[in-house]
Design a protein around this motif. Structure first.
Motif, PDB file in Angstrom:
ATOM      1  N   ILE A 296      38.892   2.399 -15.419  1.00  0.00           N
ATOM      2  CA  ILE A 296      39.356   2.383 -16.807  1.00  0.00           C
ATOM      3  C   ILE A 296      38.713   1.255 -17.623  1.00  0.00           C
ATOM      4  O   ILE A 296      38.213   1.504 -18.715  1.00  0.00           O
ATOM      5  CB  ILE A 296      40.897   2.351 -16.857  1.00  0.00           C
ATOM      6  N   PRO A 297      38.686   0.007 -17.092  1.00  0.00           N
ATOM      7  CA  PRO A 297      38.001  -1.048 -17.862  1.00  0.00           C
ATOM      8  C   PRO A 297      36.534  -0.734 -18.142  1.00  0.00           C
ATOM      9  O   PRO A 297      36.041  -1.007 -19.235  1.00  0.00           O
ATOM     10  CB  PRO A 297      38.129  -2.277 -16.960  1.00  0.00           C
ATOM     11  N   VAL A 299      35.144   2.261 -18.433  1.00  0.00           N
ATOM     12  CA  VAL A 299      35.074   3.289 -19.469  1.00  0.00           C
ATOM     13  C   VAL A 299      35.359   2.671 -20.837  1.00  0.00           C
ATOM     14  O   VAL A 299      34.670   2.947 -21.821  1.00  0.00           O
ATOM     15  CB  VAL A 299      36.064   4.432 -19.164  1.00  0.00           C
ATOM     16  N   GLU A 300      36.358   1.795 -20.887  1.00  0.00           N
ATOM     17  CA  GLU A 300      36.689   1.127 -22.153  1.00  0.00           C
ATOM     18  C   GLU A 300      35.498   0.330 -22.665  1.00  0.00           C
ATOM     19  O   GLU A 300      35.161   0.358 -23.848  1.00  0.00           O
ATOM     20  CB  GLU A 300      37.881   0.183 -21.967  1.00  0.00           C
ATOM     21  N   ALA A 301      34.859  -0.398 -21.724  1.00  0.00           N
ATOM     22  CA  ALA A 301      33.721  -1.229 -22.117  1.00  0.00           C
ATOM     23  C   ALA A 301      32.578  -0.366 -22.635  1.00  0.00           C
ATOM     24  O   ALA A 301      31.953  -0.682 -23.644  1.00  0.00           O
ATOM     25  CB  ALA A 301      33.259  -2.069 -20.921  1.00  0.00           C
ATOM     26  N   VAL A 302      32.334   0.752 -21.929  1.00  0.00           N
ATOM     27  CA  VAL A 302      31.251   1.638 -22.355  1.00  0.00           C
ATOM     28  C   VAL A 302      31.578   2.222 -23.725  1.00  0.00           C
ATOM     29  O   VAL A 302      30.726   2.306 -24.611  1.00  0.00           O
ATOM     30  CB  VAL A 302      31.017   2.750 -21.317  1.00  0.00           C
ATOM     31  N   ASP A 303      32.853   2.635 -23.893  1.00  0.00           N
ATOM     32  CA  ASP A 303      33.287   3.143 -25.196  1.00  0.00           C
ATOM     33  C   ASP A 303      32.969   2.130 -26.286  1.00  0.00           C
ATOM     34  O   ASP A 303      32.458   2.474 -27.350  1.00  0.00           O
ATOM     35  CB  ASP A 303      34.801   3.390 -25.188  1.00  0.00           C
ATOM     36  N   GLY A 304      33.289   0.873 -26.017  1.00  0.00           N
ATOM     37  CA  GLY A 304      33.049  -0.181 -26.993  1.00  0.00           C
ATOM     38  C   GLY A 304      31.572  -0.370 -27.255  1.00  0.00           C
ATOM     39  O   GLY A 304      31.144  -0.512 -28.395  1.00  0.00           O
ATOM     40  N   PHE A 305      30.796  -0.300 -26.177  1.00  0.00           N
ATOM     41  CA  PHE A 305      29.369  -0.540 -26.296  1.00  0.00           C
ATOM     42  C   PHE A 305      28.698   0.517 -27.171  1.00  0.00           C
ATOM     43  O   PHE A 305      27.826   0.206 -27.975  1.00  0.00           O
ATOM     44  CB  PHE A 305      28.727  -0.547 -24.909  1.00  0.00           C
ATOM     45  N   PHE A 306      29.115   1.766 -27.006  1.00  0.00           N
ATOM     46  CA  PHE A 306      28.458   2.833 -27.741  1.00  0.00           C
ATOM     47  C   PHE A 306      28.941   2.950 -29.178  1.00  0.00           C
ATOM     48  O   PHE A 306      28.697   3.938 -29.841  1.00  0.00           O
ATOM     49  CB  PHE A 306      28.627   4.179 -27.022  1.00  0.00           C
TER      50      PHE A 306
ATOM     51  N   LEU B 111      42.926   7.798 -31.503  1.00  0.00           N
ATOM     52  CA  LEU B 111      43.012   6.330 -31.525  1.00  0.00           C
ATOM     53  C   LEU B 111      41.850   5.724 -30.758  1.00  0.00           C
ATOM     54  O   LEU B 111      41.296   4.703 -31.146  1.00  0.00           O
ATOM     55  CB  LEU B 111      44.345   5.881 -30.920  1.00  0.00           C
ATOM     56  N   THR B 112      41.469   6.393 -29.650  1.00  0.00           N
ATOM     57  CA  THR B 112      40.316   5.946 -28.879  1.00  0.00           C
ATOM     58  C   THR B 112      39.082   5.898 -29.768  1.00  0.00           C
ATOM     59  O   THR B 112      38.316   4.950 -29.738  1.00  0.00           O
ATOM     60  CB  THR B 112      40.040   6.927 -27.721  1.00  0.00           C
ATOM     61  N   ALA B 113      38.944   6.958 -30.556  1.00  0.00           N
ATOM     62  CA  ALA B 113      37.771   7.051 -31.414  1.00  0.00           C
ATOM     63  C   ALA B 113      37.741   5.918 -32.425  1.00  0.00           C
ATOM     64  O   ALA B 113      36.679   5.502 -32.881  1.00  0.00           O
ATOM     65  CB  ALA B 113      37.752   8.395 -32.130  1.00  0.00           C
ATOM     66  N   LYS B 114      38.914   5.408 -32.780  1.00  0.00           N
ATOM     67  CA  LYS B 114      38.940   4.319 -33.753  1.00  0.00           C
ATOM     68  C   LYS B 114      38.740   2.966 -33.093  1.00  0.00           C
ATOM     69  O   LYS B 114      38.752   1.936 -33.772  1.00  0.00           O
ATOM     70  CB  LYS B 114      40.275   4.323 -34.484  1.00  0.00           C
ATOM     71  N   GLY B 115      38.609   2.974 -31.777  1.00  0.00           N
ATOM     72  CA  GLY B 115      38.348   1.727 -31.075  1.00  0.00           C
ATOM     73  C   GLY B 115      39.588   0.873 -30.882  1.00  0.00           C
ATOM     74  O   GLY B 115      39.488  -0.336 -30.677  1.00  0.00           O
ATOM     75  N   ILE B 116      40.763   1.493 -30.959  1.00  0.00           N
ATOM     76  CA  ILE B 116      41.998   0.732 -30.753  1.00  0.00           C
ATOM     77  C   ILE B 116      42.171   0.467 -29.262  1.00  0.00           C
ATOM     78  O   ILE B 116      41.924   1.342 -28.435  1.00  0.00           O
ATOM     79  CB  ILE B 116      43.199   1.530 -31.314  1.00  0.00           C
ATOM     80  N   GLY B 117      42.579  -0.727 -28.922  1.00  0.00           N
ATOM     81  CA  GLY B 117      42.664  -1.150 -27.527  1.00  0.00           C
ATOM     82  C   GLY B 117      43.688  -0.353 -26.745  1.00  0.00           C
ATOM     83  O   GLY B 117      44.551   0.326 -27.308  1.00  0.00           O
ATOM     84  N   LEU B 118      43.568  -0.484 -25.429  1.00  0.00           N
ATOM     85  CA  LEU B 118      44.360   0.322 -24.515  1.00  0.00           C
ATOM     86  C   LEU B 118      45.859   0.167 -24.765  1.00  0.00           C
ATOM     87  O   LEU B 118      46.588   1.158 -24.894  1.00  0.00           O
ATOM     88  CB  LEU B 118      44.003  -0.082 -23.084  1.00  0.00           C
TER      89      LEU B 118
END
Lengths: 570, 466
Positions: A296-297, A299-306, B111-118
């Motif tokens: 999960i971290p 995937v989150e990081a990759v999401d942020g990166f892109f 929300l994911t698409a908006k970059g809101i944290g987990l």
């Protein structure tokens, strides 16, 4: 289903371009092969010691794995490009259609020589050749699966992704990849089992009196058969089956069961794959921990990166766009240059052809065609009655299925050395033996499809036939044959491909330091490769590919379309 | 989100001269939306009402930025919309849930698409799942839920991103009656009690009762192409009572407008918009090919028998309610009845003609005769009949007629029209179709009839041109 789709998208221009490109590709490989140095590395003998078997199995598996990873990467790029670039699609999809129907194994000798020439004095060339062969044998249907997935994503899901403002990367991981997952996993499994067929052939192939044997299960089987060590032969086969079954249980079955959740159906399907291994993994604490702590971290990081949100992506894309544009131009130029030089070489080679060679190649192709037809006829003759009988008696079907599945999972090429030895011992030349070898490679596809077709005949149709007192040939003509027709055609198409592929290993056999051949295009290709008749080789491979493509277009595709339109029971 | 400061003045949404055409090969474009002008104010619940195929869904997609208009613009808070509008959110008829994601993950998607944290994402999703009445189902997959629950997830997902404008594309029409009713009133409660920070709702529907029950403004669209036929304010107080006299009256009024506006359309010649270029052939044949309605002949027969038993006249709204048919299902059948001169629609009533009364009484063979006589007068059938009669083998490939029809309709519509025509012709024994050879052909007994038609209309046609 896929067949009809492609024919519509292919235009005359595209076909001409693709034909030229393929021809150029063939002559490129052959041109490489001509530069091969003499003094090829003879590989050391294969040891039949028990202890070596796990090592050989590991080598074989590794070659398969490398080829699969390359296939997967290629699939992503090719399918994406074809699905999202309208202009590229017009070329890429018909090209794919042709490439997947060409008998790849007929290129075995040429590819082998080309790569040995590229990396003289090392095993790298032979290894690469086997990997390339597996790759070209298994990649096409994977590409089709992903491409088909991408273009059939329902409009509402696409729209919801757009209106929720998902980034391209998020779209890929939450929509595009999951949607295509089922087809991709299934086709990966098919490709993997097809890969064994090519690997076995590549590992045990010998050209002339040179042995390029790679250390692996294929060469182990070959050596054992040559030395008449039947115990070792059976052991080698057992090791191969063990690897295949292990892959099936530990990798493919869990993957299939897992990919069930990506099915688009909104109700639970009837057929569900169950995998104890997957359940175990899902319940495992370690896997659970890995998921929360690592996956999960990441995937989150990759999401942020892109990047977040489409507008940002667009703003950034100006310089990315110009860069990719430049890159694309360069690549296109390089490809065109390579095609041109290859084609020019090919034409020069072709100029040295004489009428006699052309005649021989045509006759040889005809001979192989006859063999393919004969092997299909034999397969159909025994599998239809047997398959229908099994399919109509579900009790037998249940107990016979696992046995026949294991039998079918053994790549036909793995059985060749043993079978050749047996046939030579019993007498009877390669002319007959080669047909039998082809039957061996083809019958399973047809049998399984016939069983599936017969067991899918609806109960009410059977009851109606019984009520009207239909008997004997009448019930076959009105119910059974039409009902299994689509399945039969599907089976024959796959089997036909298998038979053409088998021709090279069936017509050109090395046994106890002797080369046995029979008249046919497969033998011709192998002989021309060893003797360095590159003009004839170019002609033979081109004619073979063309013949197979034409037969597919003119015979199988119309039949398949009729089968699905007219005789489909759904 | 924070870059654009909300403007408090002016309309929330303005649709200015929006026109949508689908281009066809041969330059025969199909006009779907024709010059739509509409302003939606804050606090409005607007229903876009129209028969199926009227382009209302297309309009909704243009409003949300999922699709682009051919002409005209959409202004959102005074700014032109290009690309998906981040302040609008969409609820789909088919729910459009991702089957591989759990309820929670589906709701979190925007929300994911908006970059809101987990953590923030989780909390927000759980709050919405509670609000929409799905608590306890966070870990369920969509396929484990009933239709109504799935649409609740659809609502939660759309509301999670705090949209200002909620766009709904027939959100209740895939649900059964009771579930839909339940969900409608719950959504209305959320909206009226302002439990959700929505500024306006735009709902596409073909249900007249649904529109009157929920919306405070109904935009009625006409068909082929869609134009705004009526803009009605519904001032009934919430909660509305379906049994009240005012409610019934309003529904009746809307019914009349919907069936009536369709009437207007038919009276007009075929809609080839002003933008159409390249009409080289003489007006005669081409301009007369108007689409035939998608009416089932068995439903037509049943309906006529029913109305005949009731004295040859009945209220359409009441008929629809009795037969559990939406106006959308009923209209093609009444259109077919009118096409065959069996009945006519007047003031929301279906009235049988002389021929209609006879049709209801006679046996199947005679009914086929009546339909055959009527079919011969319809351009699309006359065209097919004439081509078949003029061929020496009295047969012609399906593709030939498809090509002709594709100059008038979209590819899909052309195919649907031709298949329907074949179906009707088979019923009336006008011509045959062989599925295997894909040939339309005349049997021996059909040839004589066809030649009469050919001679008759051939003369007719030449006169017209002169």
């Amino acid at each position: 289903m896929i067949g009809s789709q492609q024919s519509e998208s292919s235009s005359g221009y595209a076909d001409i371009f693709i034909g030229i490109a393929i021809l150029a590709g063939i002559s490129l490989v052959i041109a490489w092969a001509t530069h091969q140095s003499h003094g090829l590395p003879e590989t050391g003998g294969i040891s039949l010691a028990y202890g070596k078997l796990p090592l050989y199995a590991a080598y074989s598996w590794l070659r398969m794995a490398v080829a699969y990873v390359i296939s997967l990467a290629f699939t992503m790029v090719y399918a994406y490009y074809a699905a999202y670039n309208k202009r590229a699609e017009k070329i890429l999809i018909p090209l794919l259609d042709i490439l997947q129907s060409i008998p790849i194994l007929s290129f075995l000798p040429v590819v082998l020589l080309a790569f040995i020439g590229l990396f003289p004095h090392s095993h790298l060339g032979v290894n690469l050749a086997s990997i390339i062969l597996i790759f070209t044998g298994q990649v096409w249907n994977m590409v089709f699966a992903l491409y088909h997935g991408l273009i059939t994503i329902p409009r509402d899901l696409r729209e919801s992704a757009l209106s929720l403002q998902l980034t391209p990367w998020q779209r890929f991981r939450t929509l595009e990849l999951p949607f295509s997952m089922g087809g991709l996993v299934w086709n990966s499994m098919m490709s993997w089992s097809g890969g064994w067929f090519f690997l076995m052939a590549a590992e045990m192939f010998s050209l002339g009196h040179h042995q390029y044997q790679l250390q692996g299960l294929g060469s182990y089987l070959q050596t054992a058969a040559n030395q008449g060590r039947w115990g070792k032969e059976v052991l080698g086969l057992a090791a191969l089956i063990a690897v295949i079954v292990a892959m099936d249980q530990l990798v493919w079955r869990p993957l299939l069961a897992w990919s069930d959740k990506f099915k688009m159906e909104m109700v639970e399907g009837e057929v569900q794959f169950h995998s104890a291994v997957l359940v175990m993994l899902r319940r495992s604490r370690i896997v659970g921990w890995l998921q929360t702590a690592v996956l999960i971290p990441v995937v989150e990081a990759v999401d942020g990166f892109f990047g977040v949100g489409i507008p940002q992506w667009r703003a950034r894309s100006t310089w990315i766009g110009s860069l990719t544009g430049l890159l694309r131009t360069l690549i296109t130029a390089a490809v065109i240059f390579a095609l041109f030089t290859a084609l020019e070489g090919g034409i020069r080679l072709a100029a040295s052809l004489n009428l006699q060679t052309v005649l021989i190649v045509s006759l040889a192709t005809g001979a192989t065609l006859l063999r393919v037809v004969a092997s299909l006829a034999i397969s159909v003759a025994w599998t239809v009655p047997v398959g229908v009988w099994i399919g109509l008696n579900p009790r037998y079907a249940k107990s016979l299925t696992p046995i026949s599945q294991i039998a079918a999972s053994v790549p036909a090429t793995a059985l060749f050395p043993g079978l050749v030895a047996l046939l030579f011992v019993l007498g009877g030349g390669l002319t007959i033996a080669s047909v039998l070898l082809m039957v061996l490679g083809t019958q399973w596809y047809i049998l399984f499809n016939v069983i599936a077709g017969a067991s899918a005949i609806p109960e009410d149709l059977k009851e109606a036939a019984r009520m009207f007192g239909l008997k004997g040939s009448h019930i076959w003509r009105t119910l059974i044959l039409p009902a299994i027709f689509p399945y039969l055609i599907t089976g024959i198409i796959t089997a036909g491909g298998g038979a053409w592929n088998a021709s090279i290993v069936a017509e050109y056999v090395s046994f106890r330091d002797h080369i046995y051949t029979t008249f046919g295009v497969g033998a011709l290709i192998a002989k021309d490769s060893t003797d360095g008749h590159f003009a004839a080789l170019l002609l033979a491979t081109s004619v073979l590919s063309l013949t197979v493509v034409i037969i597919n277009r003119l015979v199988w595709r119309p039949l398949y379309r009729q089968a699905t339109d007219r005789y489909s029971l759904s | 989100m924070t870059t654009t400061e909300p403007e408090r003045t002016g309309s929330l949404l303005k649709i200015l001269g929006v026109t949508k055409m689908y281009s066809q090969p041969d330059n025969y474009d199909i006009l779907v939306l024709d010059d739509i002008n509409l302003a939606v104010e804050r606090g409005q619940f607007v229903a876009l009402l129209g028969p199926s195929g009227s382009g209302k869904s297309t309009l909704l997609r243009i409003v949300t930025g999922l699709s682009e208009p051919s002409f005209g613009t959409v202004l959102y808070r005074g700014r032109p919309v290009s690309g998906p509008n981040p302040h609008a959110s969409m609820v789909f008829q088919s729910f459009a849930l991702y089957p591989w994601l759990t309820v929670q993950q589906n709701v979190e998607l925007g929300l994911t698409a908006k970059g809101i944290g987990l953590a923030a994402r989780r909390e927000k999703a759980i709050r919405l799942i509670d609000l929409i009445g799905l608590n306890g189902y966070e870990d369920a997959f969509p396929k484990e839920l009933s239709g109504g629950m799935r649409q609740r997830v659809g609502f939660a997902r759309a509301l999670a991103v705090d949209p200002e404008l909620l766009c709904m594309d027939e959100p209740f029409s895939a649900l059964d009656f009771l579930t839909a009713e339940n969900l409608r009133s719950e959504l209305l409660d959320l909206w009226i009690d302002a439990k959700i920070p929505l500024q306006a709702i735009l709902m596409v529907t073909h249900g007249i009762e649904e529109a009157v029950y929920m919306a405070d403004r109904i935009i009625i669209l006409s068909k082929n192409p869609a134009r705004i036929a009526e803009d009605l304010a519904i001032s009934l107080p919430y909660p509305r009572n379906r049994k009240s006299a005012e409610f019934v009256q309003l529904v009746d009024l809307v019914y009349k407008i919907v069936t009536g506006s369709d009437e207007d359309q038919k009276a007009r010649p075929i809609q080839l918009g002003p933008q159409h270029k390249n009409i080289q052939t003489p007006e005669g044949e081409r301009a007369r090919l108007s689409p035939i309605p998608y009416g089932h002949l068995s439903m037509l027969t049943g309906l006529l028998e029913l109305v005949s038993d009731r004295g040859g006249r009945d209220d359409l709204y009441r008929l629809g309610a009795e037969l559990l048919l939406e106006v959308d299902d009923l209209l093609p059948v009444t259109d077919t009845a009118e096409l065959f001169h069996l009945a006519q629609v007047d003031e929301g009533d279906l009235i049988l003609t002389e021929q209609g009364r006879r049709f209801a009484d006679v046996d199947v063979a005679e009914r086929k005769n009546i339909i055959r006589r009527e079919l011969i007068a319809i351009p699309i059938f006359r065209l097919i009949e004439r081509v078949l009669a003029s061929k020496s083998n009295h047969a012609m490939a399906l593709d030939f007629f498809l090509d002709i029809l594709e100059e008038h309709f979209s590819k899909e519509q052309a195919e649907r029209q031709l298949m329907l025509a074949i179906n009707w012709a088979r019923f009336a024994d006008l011509f045959h179709y062989d599925t295997d050879t894909e040939l339309l052909y005349l049997a021996d007994d059909q040839i004589d009839d066809a030649e009469v038609i050919e001679n008759g209309t051939g003369r007719d046609h030449s006169e017209r041109i002169e």
